[in-house]
Scaffold this motif. Structure first.
Motif, PDB file in Angstrom:
ATOM      1  N   LEU A  46      37.533  31.211  34.667  1.00  0.00           N
ATOM      2  CA  LEU A  46      37.560  32.008  35.892  1.00  0.00           C
ATOM      3  C   LEU A  46      36.210  32.006  36.599  1.00  0.00           C
ATOM      4  CD1 LEU A  46      39.726  34.963  34.591  1.00  0.00           C
ATOM      5  CD2 LEU A  46      40.267  33.544  36.577  1.00  0.00           C
ATOM      6  N   VAL A  47      35.120  32.066  35.843  1.00  0.00           N
ATOM      7  CA  VAL A  47      33.795  32.070  36.463  1.00  0.00           C
ATOM      8  C   VAL A  47      33.575  30.774  37.245  1.00  0.00           C
ATOM      9  CG1 VAL A  47      31.316  32.009  35.989  1.00  0.00           C
ATOM     10  CG2 VAL A  47      32.775  33.706  34.857  1.00  0.00           C
ATOM     11  N   GLU A  48      33.958  29.663  36.644  1.00  0.00           N
ATOM     12  CA  GLU A  48      33.865  28.374  37.333  1.00  0.00           C
ATOM     13  C   GLU A  48      34.608  28.419  38.665  1.00  0.00           C
ATOM     14  OE1 GLU A  48      34.865  23.818  36.048  1.00  0.00           O
ATOM     15  OE2 GLU A  48      36.513  25.282  35.931  1.00  0.00           O
ATOM     16  N   TYR A  49      35.808  28.995  38.653  1.00  0.00           N
ATOM     17  CA  TYR A  49      36.635  29.096  39.860  1.00  0.00           C
ATOM     18  C   TYR A  49      35.995  30.011  40.903  1.00  0.00           C
ATOM     19  CZ  TYR A  49      40.225  31.456  42.645  1.00  0.00           C
ATOM     20  OH  TYR A  49      40.916  32.059  43.662  1.00  0.00           O
ATOM     21  N   TRP A  50      35.533  31.184  40.481  1.00  0.00           N
ATOM     22  CA  TRP A  50      34.939  32.125  41.432  1.00  0.00           C
ATOM     23  C   TRP A  50      33.679  31.555  42.076  1.00  0.00           C
ATOM     24  CZ3 TRP A  50      35.466  36.211  37.044  1.00  0.00           C
ATOM     25  CH2 TRP A  50      36.764  36.726  37.037  1.00  0.00           C
ATOM     26  N   LEU A  51      32.837  30.913  41.274  1.00  0.00           N
ATOM     27  CA  LEU A  51      31.596  30.361  41.817  1.00  0.00           C
ATOM     28  C   LEU A  51      31.878  29.213  42.789  1.00  0.00           C
ATOM     29  CD1 LEU A  51      29.359  30.308  38.609  1.00  0.00           C
ATOM     30  CD2 LEU A  51      29.034  31.767  40.616  1.00  0.00           C
ATOM     31  N   ALA A  52      32.857  28.381  42.457  1.00  0.00           N
ATOM     32  CA  ALA A  52      33.142  27.215  43.297  1.00  0.00           C
ATOM     33  C   ALA A  52      33.786  27.613  44.620  1.00  0.00           C
ATOM     34  CB  ALA A  52      34.038  26.233  42.548  1.00  0.00           C
ATOM     35  N   THR A  53      34.666  28.605  44.583  1.00  0.00           N
ATOM     36  CA  THR A  53      35.419  28.980  45.796  1.00  0.00           C
ATOM     37  C   THR A  53      34.807  30.155  46.536  1.00  0.00           C
ATOM     38  OG1 THR A  53      36.867  30.519  44.605  1.00  0.00           O
ATOM     39  CG2 THR A  53      37.565  28.202  44.718  1.00  0.00           C
ATOM     40  N   GLU A  54      33.950  30.923  45.844  1.00  0.00           N
ATOM     41  CA  GLU A  54      33.433  32.187  46.381  1.00  0.00           C
ATOM     42  C   GLU A  54      34.567  33.129  46.775  1.00  0.00           C
ATOM     43  OE1 GLU A  54      30.261  31.989  49.194  1.00  0.00           O
ATOM     44  OE2 GLU A  54      29.323  30.269  48.218  1.00  0.00           O
ATOM     45  N   LYS A  55      35.684  32.960  46.122  1.00  0.00           N
ATOM     46  CA  LYS A  55      36.826  33.862  46.305  1.00  0.00           C
ATOM     47  C   LYS A  55      36.782  34.847  45.138  1.00  0.00           C
ATOM     48  CE  LYS A  55      41.846  33.616  47.044  1.00  0.00           C
ATOM     49  NZ  LYS A  55      41.897  34.210  48.378  1.00  0.00           N
ATOM     50  N   TRP A  56      36.025  35.915  45.309  1.00  0.00           N
ATOM     51  CA  TRP A  56      35.704  36.815  44.212  1.00  0.00           C
ATOM     52  C   TRP A  56      36.853  37.761  43.916  1.00  0.00           C
ATOM     53  CZ3 TRP A  56      31.655  35.492  41.460  1.00  0.00           C
ATOM     54  CH2 TRP A  56      30.654  34.718  42.067  1.00  0.00           C
ATOM     55  N   PRO A  57      36.968  38.188  42.636  1.00  0.00           N
ATOM     56  CA  PRO A  57      38.053  39.105  42.277  1.00  0.00           C
ATOM     57  C   PRO A  57      37.793  40.504  42.816  1.00  0.00           C
ATOM     58  CG  PRO A  57      36.586  38.817  40.414  1.00  0.00           C
ATOM     59  CD  PRO A  57      36.115  37.853  41.480  1.00  0.00           C
ATOM     60  N   ASP A  58      38.828  41.306  42.846  1.00  0.00           N
ATOM     61  CA  ASP A  58      38.686  42.678  43.330  1.00  0.00           C
ATOM     62  C   ASP A  58      37.634  43.444  42.536  1.00  0.00           C
ATOM     63  OD1 ASP A  58      40.798  41.904  44.878  1.00  0.00           O
ATOM     64  OD2 ASP A  58      42.288  43.167  43.886  1.00  0.00           O
ATOM     65  N   CYS A  59      37.554  43.191  41.229  1.00  0.00           N
ATOM     66  CA  CYS A  59      36.654  43.969  40.375  1.00  0.00           C
ATOM     67  C   CYS A  59      35.186  43.703  40.669  1.00  0.00           C
ATOM     68  CB  CYS A  59      36.958  43.710  38.905  1.00  0.00           C
ATOM     69  SG  CYS A  59      36.628  42.008  38.366  1.00  0.00           S
ATOM     70  N   ALA A  60      34.870  42.632  41.400  1.00  0.00           N
ATOM     71  CA  ALA A  60      33.473  42.360  41.735  1.00  0.00           C
ATOM     72  C   ALA A  60      32.863  43.508  42.530  1.00  0.00           C
ATOM     73  CB  ALA A  60      33.360  41.055  42.530  1.00  0.00           C
ATOM     74  N   GLN A  61      33.728  44.274  43.223  1.00  0.00           N
ATOM     75  CA  GLN A  61      33.256  45.389  44.041  1.00  0.00           C
ATOM     76  C   GLN A  61      33.202  46.705  43.265  1.00  0.00           C
ATOM     77  OE1 GLN A  61      32.346  44.991  47.232  1.00  0.00           O
ATOM     78  NE2 GLN A  61      32.928  42.841  47.392  1.00  0.00           N
ATOM     79  N   THR A  62      33.783  46.749  42.058  1.00  0.00           N
ATOM     80  CA  THR A  62      33.960  48.044  41.394  1.00  0.00           C
ATOM     81  C   THR A  62      33.228  48.184  40.069  1.00  0.00           C
ATOM     82  OG1 THR A  62      35.996  47.268  40.311  1.00  0.00           O
ATOM     83  CG2 THR A  62      36.224  48.326  42.467  1.00  0.00           C
ATOM     84  N   VAL A  63      32.836  47.079  39.432  1.00  0.00           N
ATOM     85  CA  VAL A  63      32.179  47.196  38.119  1.00  0.00           C
ATOM     86  C   VAL A  63      30.762  47.743  38.292  1.00  0.00           C
ATOM     87  CG1 VAL A  63      33.549  45.364  37.070  1.00  0.00           C
ATOM     88  CG2 VAL A  63      31.398  44.788  38.239  1.00  0.00           C
ATOM     89  N   PRO A  64      30.228  48.414  37.256  1.00  0.00           N
ATOM     90  CA  PRO A  64      28.909  49.056  37.380  1.00  0.00           C
ATOM     91  C   PRO A  64      27.739  48.111  37.106  1.00  0.00           C
ATOM     92  CG  PRO A  64      29.869  49.614  35.266  1.00  0.00           C
ATOM     93  CD  PRO A  64      30.910  48.791  36.001  1.00  0.00           C
ATOM     94  N   TYR A  65      27.865  46.847  37.445  1.00  0.00           N
ATOM     95  CA  TYR A  65      26.769  45.886  37.287  1.00  0.00           C
ATOM     96  C   TYR A  65      26.939  44.822  38.366  1.00  0.00           C
ATOM     97  CZ  TYR A  65      30.547  43.578  34.652  1.00  0.00           C
ATOM     98  OH  TYR A  65      31.754  43.040  34.274  1.00  0.00           O
ATOM     99  N   ASP A  66      25.950  43.989  38.539  1.00  0.00           N
ATOM    100  CA  ASP A  66      25.992  42.946  39.567  1.00  0.00           C
ATOM    101  C   ASP A  66      26.891  41.814  39.065  1.00  0.00           C
ATOM    102  OD1 ASP A  66      25.554  40.847  41.358  1.00  0.00           O
ATOM    103  OD2 ASP A  66      23.472  41.418  41.705  1.00  0.00           O
ATOM    104  N   PHE A  67      28.134  41.848  39.476  1.00  0.00           N
ATOM    105  CA  PHE A  67      29.135  40.922  38.950  1.00  0.00           C
ATOM    106  C   PHE A  67      28.774  39.476  39.275  1.00  0.00           C
ATOM    107  CE2 PHE A  67      33.182  38.663  38.939  1.00  0.00           C
ATOM    108  CZ  PHE A  67      33.769  39.132  37.773  1.00  0.00           C
ATOM    109  N   LYS A  68      28.371  39.223  40.493  1.00  0.00           N
ATOM    110  CA  LYS A  68      28.065  37.847  40.894  1.00  0.00           C
ATOM    111  C   LYS A  68      26.852  37.307  40.143  1.00  0.00           C
ATOM    112  CE  LYS A  68      30.064  38.552  45.489  1.00  0.00           C
ATOM    113  NZ  LYS A  68      29.832  38.552  46.956  1.00  0.00           N
ATOM    114  N   ALA A  69      25.869  38.166  39.920  1.00  0.00           N
ATOM    115  CA  ALA A  69      24.686  37.724  39.168  1.00  0.00           C
ATOM    116  C   ALA A  69      25.053  37.400  37.725  1.00  0.00           C
ATOM    117  CB  ALA A  69      23.608  38.808  39.212  1.00  0.00           C
TER     118      ALA A  69
END
Length: 646
Positions: free
Chosen positions: A608-631
């Protein structure tokens, strides 16, 4: 007054120019401020154009989602109910616009004949309230039907068999289905799916328009006399019950499919629909009958085998019948899901050969594209799955099954809100389709609307009491809310005796643990999962969401670190790929596993990380988790995956 306000980022000016010129070619007045964009000026002229525009077309891109000007323009348009967004490249839209239906036009380079563009143009036209240049039609008396194509919702009912010959029942349905299929391929006309419209027969037909929210109804009849057949068809406007088109066709029985083509083409011209440029073939009537019988069998292992036998006979008799090839691929894919893993490779090769036969005849067959989706591994190749889903969404934009399938698989990538949006579109196309109903109510709950999702699931269970997928989902949703009275009604022994949970029977034990989370019960769950890993060395990922919710976060990640993700491939492991899909990692209700940064490592192993980084189509939880998800994802950019292909 401006017809269309074009909102975009200045770095996307070349793409914006394509849209502006295409709209202007249709006679619209377009405001797109090339000069002002250079300095990101936002003066009174811009504001006035934005507020007075009849449609605000927002071009979402990686740059525009970060532009405060584009976000402001989209927000104001949404408030004024003039927003018509589209995506010109894969990107994560601002959270408030995730549930807004958004066209995917990343592929579009100005082709006026593109079906996705035509559908989008139709939406813009509806907002503007004017019609694009109409094409000449062979039946001008139907011009008013095509005047507002996005407002038109057509129901094609099964034609009545007026003959005493019961064998003509399949011919009658075949005529209706062929017409529906050809119109359904139109890029602008919305057609209610067969599952819903074909429920209305005989005395129930007058109820169809209201029950399906149809604006127009196409109906007809077939009467056989010796070697001749007469087909009568008529199109009715539901609101006024006015017949606005009708005709009769007298033909020899062996020419019945040419008659189907005539009807389809006549209606297509009248509605200015865009069809695939595929040459129509006359299909052997016996092959068509076999196709209808094989396509509609209940899909279990025995039913799939019977269907495959019927469809294999159909394609032998009619090797140019693309829909029969596509149906065969779907049935074989269904059967493959329950086969031992050691036997799947041979079946996969057979399916791929069937798919190639269909693609040669009809490259954009939605059912064939859907069959290909289920050959994808449950994880490990999400980039490949993304490409498949883009294809299916394009060719299946008027197919409830296709949209629901895309939505379900997007949930596996963490896109719950987008899944709900797709499920809504699917249900609008086929409001009585059980799959579409299930997809909408379950995705609504998983996206975070707990109250609305539960209400929708309760309605679905009342309508389809034996749908064990819905019942299991509702049990877990009620458990999350602590509604134990509701849970008890669903797991009552008398109800379960009548409507068993089948492969979801473990839900009852899970509910017992969640209802009574004593140290002993919690330890029972942990020990059961541990024993499974000790025995096979493999595990699926879904149980770890529950372990985390029970407080075993550290234990969950420790077990995951020492287990191989995916099936063992042993003779006793014949579970379908759905069991190993990660969609239950992402429901909004379950947060504890995702709240730990180690969750990202798990996602990296899944691909999944490979997919998110390649497409920049981030999951909903990227906005809600208590840490920098993208980092965190960046840390695992090259992390090895547990790739599982089966």
């Amino acid at each position: 007054m401006t017809d269309i306000f074009l909102s975009y980022n200045r770095e996307d000016q070349a793409r914006a120019k394509l849209f502006a010129e295409a709209f202007e070619a249709q006679g619209f007045k377009v405001w797109w401020d090339m000069g002002l964009r250079t300095g990101e000026a936002y003066d009174q002229v811009t504001e006035k154009a934005l507020k007075t525009a009849k449609a605000v077309v927002v071009l979402w891109s990686k740059k525009s989602v970060d532009s405060r000007w584009v976000r402001a323009e989209a927000t104001l348009a949404d408030r004024n109910k003039t927003l018509v967004p589209c995506m010109i490249e894969p990107c994560e839209r601002p959270i408030m616009f995730e549930l807004t239906q958004t066209a995917e036009l990343g592929h579009w380079q100005g082709d006026a004949g593109d079906r996705v563009w035509a559908a989008f143009l139709s939406d813009v036209t509806r907002f503007v309230g004017a019609q694009a240049k109409p094409a000449a039609t062979a039946m001008p008396s139907l011009a008013k039907v095509a005047a507002e194509p996005t407002h038109t919702m057509l129901a094609v009912l099964p034609f009545d068999n007026l003959s005493s010959d019961t064998e003509m029942d399949y011919f009658s349905d075949g005529v209706s289905e062929d017409i529906l299929g050809r119109i359904q391929r139109a890029s602008r006309l919305k057609v209610i799916g067969r599952t819903s419209s074909f429920q209305f027969r005989g005395a129930d037909k007058p109820k169809a328009a209201a029950a399906l929210n149809a604006t127009h109804v196409l109906d007809g009849s077939i009467r056989r006399g010796g070697t001749k057949v007469r087909i009568a068809a008529h199109l009715t406007e539901a609101a006024t019950q006015t017949t606005i088109w009708s005709d009769k066709y007298d033909r020899a029985l062996d020419d019945i499919f040419a008659v189907q083509d005539e009807i389809s083409e006549a209606i297509a011209e009248a509605l200015d629909a865009a069809f695939f440029p595929q040459a129509v073939q006359k299909i052997d009537p016996i092959a068509y009958d076999l196709y209808l019988r094989g396509r509609n069998l209940i899909i279990d292992a025995d039913g799939a085998r019977q269907a495959i036998a019927l469809l294999e006979t159909a394609v032998k008799r009619a090797p140019d019948f693309s829909d029969a090839w596509a149906a065969l691929a779907m049935q074989m894919s269904s059967l493959r899901q329950g086969m031992p893993y050691a036997d799947r490779a041979a079946m996969t090769r057979r399916i791929q050969e069937v798919q190639r036969q269909c693609s040669t005849l009809d490259p954009d067959n939605a059912r064939n594209a859907a069959s290909d989706i289920w050959l994808a591994p449950p994880f490990g190749d999400f980039l490949g799955q993304h490409d498949r889903l883009q294809t299916l969404a394009r060719v299946g934009q008027n197919s409830a099954v296709a949209l629901a399938t895309v939505g379900y698989l997007y949930e596996n990538m963490g896109h719950n809100r987008e899944s709900f949006s797709l499920a809504q579109r699917a249900l609008a196309l086929d409001p009585l389709d059980e799959l579409a109903v299930s997809a909408k109510c379950q995705s609504r709950w998983r996206a975070g609307d707990f109250e609305g999702g539960i209400a929708a699931m309760q309605n679905a269970v009342a309508t389809y009491p034996d749908n064990h997928h819905n019942v299991a989902a509702l049990i877990l949703a009620l458990t999350h809310q602590g509604d134990w009275d509701g849970v008890d009604r669903l797991i009552d022994p008398e109800r379960l005796a009548q409507y068993p949970l089948r492969e979801h029977r473990g839900v009852v034990m899970l509910v017992h643990v969640l209802r009574n989370p004593t140290p002993e019960n919690r330890r029972f769950m942990l020990d059961a999962i541990t024993r499974g890993i000790d025995r096979t060395g493999h595990t699926e990922v879904m149980p770890f969401t529950t372990l985390a919710e029970l407080g075993f976060v550290d234990e969950a990640f420790a077990l995951l670190d020492r287990a191989k993700l995916g099936p063992s491939g042993g003779p006793k492991d014949v579970m379908g790929a759905n069991a190993y899909r990660p969609h239950l990692l992402f429901p909004a209700a379950y947060t504890k596993l995702r709240a730990d940064p180690r969750f990202v490592k798990l996602c990296a192993r899944l691909g999944l990380v490979e997919y998110w980084l390649a497409t920049e189509k981030w999951p909903d939880c990227a906005q809600t988790v208590p840490y920098d998800f993208k980092a965190e994802c960046e840390k695992y950019r090259d992390f090895p995956k547990d790739v599982f292909f089966a």
